[in-house]
Scaffold this motif. Structure first.
Motif, mmCIF file in Angstrom:
data_model
loop_
_atom_site.group_PDB
_atom_site.id
_atom_site.type_symbol
_atom_site.label_atom_id
_atom_site.label_comp_id
_atom_site.label_asym_id
_atom_site.label_seq_id
_atom_site.Cartn_x
_atom_site.Cartn_y
_atom_site.Cartn_z
ATOM 1 N N GLU A 272 0.817 -1.218 0.000
ATOM 2 C CA GLU A 272 0.000 0.000 0.000
ATOM 3 C C GLU A 272 0.849 1.267 0.000
ATOM 4 O OE1 GLU A 272 -3.516 -1.181 -0.670
ATOM 5 O OE2 GLU A 272 -3.589 0.780 0.302
ATOM 6 N N ILE A 273 1.902 1.277 0.812
ATOM 7 C CA ILE A 273 2.635 2.530 0.998
ATOM 8 C C ILE A 273 3.705 2.706 -0.083
ATOM 9 C CG2 ILE A 273 3.924 3.945 2.661
ATOM 10 C CD1 ILE A 273 1.084 3.192 3.602
ATOM 11 N N HIS B 213 12.119 10.442 -7.760
ATOM 12 C CA HIS B 213 10.771 9.868 -7.612
ATOM 13 C C HIS B 213 10.739 8.612 -6.739
ATOM 14 C CE1 HIS B 213 9.822 12.870 -10.523
ATOM 15 N NE2 HIS B 213 10.643 12.316 -11.399
ATOM 16 N N GLY B 214 11.771 8.446 -5.938
ATOM 17 C CA GLY B 214 11.803 7.310 -5.019
ATOM 18 C C GLY B 214 10.768 7.463 -3.914
ATOM 19 N N ARG B 215 10.503 6.351 -3.204
ATOM 20 C CA ARG B 215 9.467 6.339 -2.162
ATOM 21 C C ARG B 215 10.019 5.812 -0.853
ATOM 22 N NH1 ARG B 215 9.284 3.119 -6.425
ATOM 23 N NH2 ARG B 215 7.828 1.554 -5.629
ATOM 24 N N VAL B 216 9.471 6.351 0.239
ATOM 25 C CA VAL B 216 9.859 5.905 1.585
ATOM 26 C C VAL B 216 8.599 5.522 2.349
ATOM 27 C CG1 VAL B 216 10.938 6.570 3.776
ATOM 28 C CG2 VAL B 216 11.827 7.493 1.618
ATOM 29 N N ALA B 217 8.610 4.341 2.986
ATOM 30 C CA ALA B 217 7.546 3.956 3.922
ATOM 31 C C ALA B 217 8.100 4.110 5.330
ATOM 32 C CB ALA B 217 7.125 2.513 3.677
ATOM 33 N N LEU B 218 7.509 5.035 6.095
ATOM 34 C CA LEU B 218 7.937 5.241 7.479
ATOM 35 C C LEU B 218 7.150 4.292 8.368
ATOM 36 C CD1 LEU B 218 8.116 9.132 7.800
ATOM 37 C CD2 LEU B 218 9.989 7.536 7.417
ATOM 38 N N ARG C 254 8.725 10.729 -2.350
ATOM 39 C CA ARG C 254 7.455 10.603 -1.622
ATOM 40 C C ARG C 254 7.709 9.818 -0.339
ATOM 41 N NH1 ARG C 254 3.338 6.871 -4.467
ATOM 42 N NH2 ARG C 254 3.990 5.408 -2.887
ATOM 43 N N MET C 255 7.257 10.361 0.785
ATOM 44 C CA MET C 255 7.487 9.694 2.074
ATOM 45 C C MET C 255 6.155 9.647 2.812
ATOM 46 S SD MET C 255 10.483 10.340 4.780
ATOM 47 C CE MET C 255 10.459 12.101 4.964
ATOM 48 N N ARG C 256 5.788 8.453 3.305
ATOM 49 C CA ARG C 256 4.496 8.339 3.989
ATOM 50 C C ARG C 256 4.626 7.436 5.214
ATOM 51 N NH1 ARG C 256 -1.035 5.600 1.567
ATOM 52 N NH2 ARG C 256 -2.227 5.779 3.491
ATOM 53 N N ALA D 28 24.205 -1.012 -3.954
ATOM 54 C CA ALA D 28 23.273 -0.444 -4.940
ATOM 55 C C ALA D 28 23.960 0.766 -5.577
ATOM 56 C CB ALA D 28 21.964 -0.044 -4.265
ATOM 57 N N PRO D 29 24.940 0.506 -6.477
ATOM 58 C CA PRO D 29 25.771 1.597 -7.012
ATOM 59 C C PRO D 29 24.980 2.678 -7.740
ATOM 60 C CG PRO D 29 26.524 -0.579 -7.809
ATOM 61 C CD PRO D 29 25.306 -0.817 -6.981
ATOM 62 N N THR D 30 23.815 2.320 -8.316
ATOM 63 C CA THR D 30 23.049 3.344 -9.039
ATOM 64 C C THR D 30 21.888 3.880 -8.202
ATOM 65 O OG1 THR D 30 21.663 1.666 -10.080
ATOM 66 C CG2 THR D 30 23.628 2.369 -11.295
ATOM 67 N N GLY D 31 21.871 3.552 -6.922
ATOM 68 C CA GLY D 31 20.848 4.096 -6.021
ATOM 69 C C GLY D 31 19.707 3.115 -5.780
ATOM 70 N N ILE D 32 18.766 3.552 -4.937
ATOM 71 C CA ILE D 32 17.611 2.720 -4.593
ATOM 72 C C ILE D 32 16.325 3.438 -5.035
ATOM 73 C CG2 ILE D 32 18.758 1.571 -2.647
ATOM 74 C CD1 ILE D 32 17.283 3.476 -0.740
ATOM 75 N N ASP D 33 15.266 2.652 -5.219
ATOM 76 C CA ASP D 33 13.966 3.225 -5.613
ATOM 77 C C ASP D 33 13.036 3.375 -4.417
ATOM 78 O OD1 ASP D 33 14.354 3.055 -8.577
ATOM 79 O OD2 ASP D 33 14.589 0.938 -8.033
ATOM 80 N N ALA D 34 13.249 2.538 -3.406
ATOM 81 C CA ALA D 34 12.304 2.519 -2.283
ATOM 82 C C ALA D 34 13.041 2.159 -1.000
ATOM 83 C CB ALA D 34 11.200 1.496 -2.553
ATOM 84 N N TYR D 35 12.541 2.713 0.121
ATOM 85 C CA TYR D 35 13.153 2.449 1.429
ATOM 86 C C TYR D 35 12.064 2.134 2.437
ATOM 87 C CZ TYR D 35 15.423 3.303 5.921
ATOM 88 O OH TYR D 35 15.876 3.163 7.208
ATOM 89 N N PHE D 36 12.170 0.971 3.103
ATOM 90 C CA PHE D 36 11.245 0.553 4.162
ATOM 91 C C PHE D 36 11.934 0.876 5.471
ATOM 92 C CE2 PHE D 36 7.604 -2.425 5.042
ATOM 93 C CZ PHE D 36 7.696 -2.383 6.428
#
Ligand SMILES: NC(=O)c1ccc[n+]([C@@H]2O[C@H](COP(=O)([O-])OP(=O)(O)OC[C@H]3O[C@@H](n4cnc5c(N)ncnc54)[C@H](OP(=O)(O)O)[C@@H]3O)[C@@H](O)[C@H]2O)c1
Length: 339
Positions: free
Chosen positions: A147-148, A244-249, A276-278, A218-226
């Motif tokens: 969802e997040i 445009h990466g996303r973070v789930a807090l 985006r961080m939620r 992840a030499p080219t970066g990450i798309d999402a962080y949990f």
């Protein structure tokens, strides 16, 4: 008698087992519409530590006062019933953990919307899974990913505290959904567990620096962080995220045990990269419990998902279990068994 684990005094810094005390009281008597439950499994969760401080964050549950019993998710067997919906011998989940007996009724609280009393039909499954992969930890991991983060197979995802209850499920579920996953944890043993047993690329957040480890994996970066940790981990994630990466807090455990989570000081990267961080609480997504259970139970049955538990026996060890879990001494789901 009923032994309950109570707050003896507010911890000064890291929680010590001596900040908690077992207090005897008579076994409570259920009133109309209530049941007496003999607890069998207690869930040991980091968030109760937040309530041992003088104040809690706005919107969160109130602090406990010295002398008050701790609360937490628990499973138990109905010993006496004054509610026709329950029979003696039923397995029930509820939120009155950290005690041997609890009176559970319609008015029993949830924890942030999660954990309203419910009968559990565990079939052939270990009952304690309904406190772990098929309970709060499972729902939290599932909601955070599905969802997040709206995770896709094309994503590279970092999960922090990845050897813990929520983190190990999130990391494995993401990998099973096709994402590229890296996990962090606080010891070489946990990193070996992630790499060798769960098949997740992993690093120890202590050494080398977080940014260096993330670049290496992840030499080219990450798309999402949990995010289970907050503070320096969240700061490093914002730097490592691609546009445009996303973070789930999910949580901020680095700030629970006597230290305030610091940062992130680099929030402007969210503007610069359109991130985006939620934040979320699993209790707002109870409607996803059934699809979560179907997916995770299927993986467990097929041996695709590994679940480890750290179990402490006896109510007299519940405080020790909490201290051990907060300090990183446990792996997987931390539980206290009262059998
Ligand atoms: N949003 C929700 O609805 C929801 C529901 C449940 C849990 N949570 C959150 O999810 C997170 C994980 O919970 P869990 O039950 O699965 O606990 P867990 O990960 O099984 O146990 C906590 C772990 O946190 C790590 N830790 C402690 N201090 C740290 C620090 N300063 N820096 C980095 N790691 C640290 C330790 O592992 P290491 O050895 O790796 O350091 C420890 O084992 C917590 O933040 C919790 O509050 C949120």
């Amino acid at each position: 008698m009923n032994r309950r684990l109570c707050l003896a005094r507010r911890p000064a810094g890291k929680l010590s087992a001596t900040d908690l005390v077992l207090i005897d009281e008579p076994v409570p008597v259920p009133g109309p519409g209530e049941v007496l439950v003999r607890n069998t499994w207690l869930s040991i969760d980091p968030s109760i530590r937040i309530r041992l401080a003088e104040t809690t964050p706005d919107g969160y549950l109130p602090p406990l006062r010295p002398g008050e019993p701790l609360t937490g998710l628990a499973l138990g067997i109905v010993a006496e019933t004054r509610d026709p919906a329950y029979a003696v011998g039923d397995l029930v989940s509820h939120t009155l953990g950290y005690r041997e007996f609890a009176v559970v009724g319609a008015g029993s609280q949830t924890i942030g919307g999660y954990g309203a009393p419910a009968r559990i039909d565990n079939g052939d499954l270990p009952p304690q899974w309904f406190l772990g992969p098929l309970g709060s930890a499972g729902l939290t991991a599932y909601v955070g990913l599905v969802e997040i983060l709206e995770l896709t197979a094309a994503d590279t995802l970092w999960v922090s505290s990845a050897a813990g209850a929520v983190g190990a499920l999130a990391a494995q579920l993401a990998a099973l959904r096709g994402a590229t996953v890296l996990g962090s944890a606080g010891s070489p043993e946990k990193v070996a567990y992630l790499r060798d047993e769960l098949g997740i690329a992993a690093f120890d957040y202590h050494d080398p620096a977080l940014a260096e480890s993330l670049t290496a994996l992840a030499p080219t970066g990450i798309d999402a962080y949990f995010d289970n940790v907050g503070g320096d981990h969240l700061t490093a994630a914002l730097d490592a995220l691609r546009p445009h990466g996303r973070v789930a807090l999910c949580g901020a455990v680095s700030g629970y045990d006597g230290t305030a989570a610091v940062g992130p000081p680099n929030l402007f990267t969210m503007v610069a990269k359109g991130l985006r961080m939620r934040g979320f609480r699993a209790g707002s997504f109870n409607h996803l419990e059934q699809p979560m259970r179907a997916e995770i139970a299927g993986h467990l049955a097929a041996g695709r998902l590994i679940h480890r538990e750290s179990v402490f026996d006896g109510i007299e060890r519940a405080g020790e279990a909490l201290v051990a879990m907060l300090s990183g001494a446990t792996t997987g789901k931390t539980l206290c068994r009262l059998l």
